[in-house]
Design an enzyme around this catalytic site. Structure first.
Site, PDB file in Angstrom:
ATOM      1  CB  SER A 143      -0.888   0.008   1.249  1.00 52.67           C
ATOM      2  OG  SER A 143      -1.515   1.261   1.438  1.00 52.67           O
ATOM      3  CE1 TYR A 156      -3.949  -1.890   5.330  1.00 53.07           C
ATOM      4  CE2 TYR A 156      -3.149   0.293   4.736  1.00 53.07           C
ATOM      5  CZ  TYR A 156      -3.679  -0.937   4.369  1.00 53.07           C
ATOM      6  OH  TYR A 156      -3.918  -1.201   3.039  1.00 53.07           O
TER       7      TYR A 156
END
Length: 248
Positions: A143, A156
């Site tokens: 990501s 995350y």
């Protein structure tokens, strides 16, 4: 003109929606045989039936990526059905953002189990076959958060940074086996990922952000098709892409 995707056997973990679903549709349309894994068995079964009805080759295997035996069953089923595995896409992920001070321990554990262990289990299931074949391609999904940490997304970001580290280590280790590796880091892409947020205020802010900036999931699918289509001697190791308007 020769289609380099046609005939490839592709396993997609996290195929029931979003990035995985879009990738399955594109690769199947290009002639790949796809094995779809996800917890929501009804979703991947419906997708597999749709792809087959459109002339493609697909099978659906309910899979929880936090369970190694289930991931191995997915990969084994692909090899038993199609004779080999050419591409493993470790796409399953969750993103329950929250500030650390809220102590969302269960959310932290879920991100570690799905985003890190799920990738490792996918590698572990596919690697022995690819070593034996002396060929293959492992694609891991990181990501933008794996490149840039921001408040409220610390755990995350840590898991997605780990995916990049794992991918780079894997790249170096598999050279003797002619295996290619790619890590793809998307920015805001229209998926169900924001729905995994458990904190109402964080979820609302994220929904607004995605509504303003997110680009379609097929943007990711085209990245996958690009790397898979390269000649065997070309190894695209990393792609980072964002919506043009996304600053973070």
């Amino acid at each position: 003109m020769n289609n380099p995707i046609a005939g490839k056997v592709v396993v997609i973990a996290g195929a029931s929606s979003g990035l995985g679903e879009a990738t399955a549709r594109l690769l199947a349309a290009e002639g790949a045989s796809v094995a779809l894994g996800a917890r929501r068995g009804d979703r991947i079964q419906a997708l597999a039936e749709e792809l087959v009805a459109n002339g493609g080759k697909a099978l659906a295997i309910p899979t929880d990526v936090t369970n190694y035996d289930q991931v191995k069953r997915l990969v084994d089923a692909a090899v038993q059905s199609y004779g080999r595995i050419d591409v493993m896409i470790n796409n399953a992920g969750v993103m329950p953002h929250s500030p650390l001070e809220r102590l969302k321990i269960d959310d932290w554990n879920q991100m570690i189990d799905v985003n890190i262990k799920g990738v490792l289990y996918g590698i572990a299931a596919a690697l022995p076959y690819m070593q034996q074949q002396k060929s293959g391609h492992i694609i891991n999904v990181s990501s933008v958060a794996g490149h840039k940490v921001r408040p409220g997304a610390v755990v995350y970001a840590a898991t997605k940074t780990a995916v990049r580290v794992i991918s780079e280590g894997l790249r170096m280790e598999v050279k003797p086996y002619n295996i290619r590796t790619t890590v793809i880091s998307p920015g805001a892409v229209a998926t169900e990922l924001p729905e995994s947020v458990t904190e109402p205020d964080v979820a609302e802010n994220l929904r607004r952000f995605y509504a303003e900036f997110a680009i379609p999931a097929d943007s990711f699918a085209r990245m996958v098709a690009f790397v898979v289509s390269q000649p065997e001697e070309v190894d695209i190791n990393e792609i980072l892409f964002r919506p043009t308007r996304q600053e973070l």
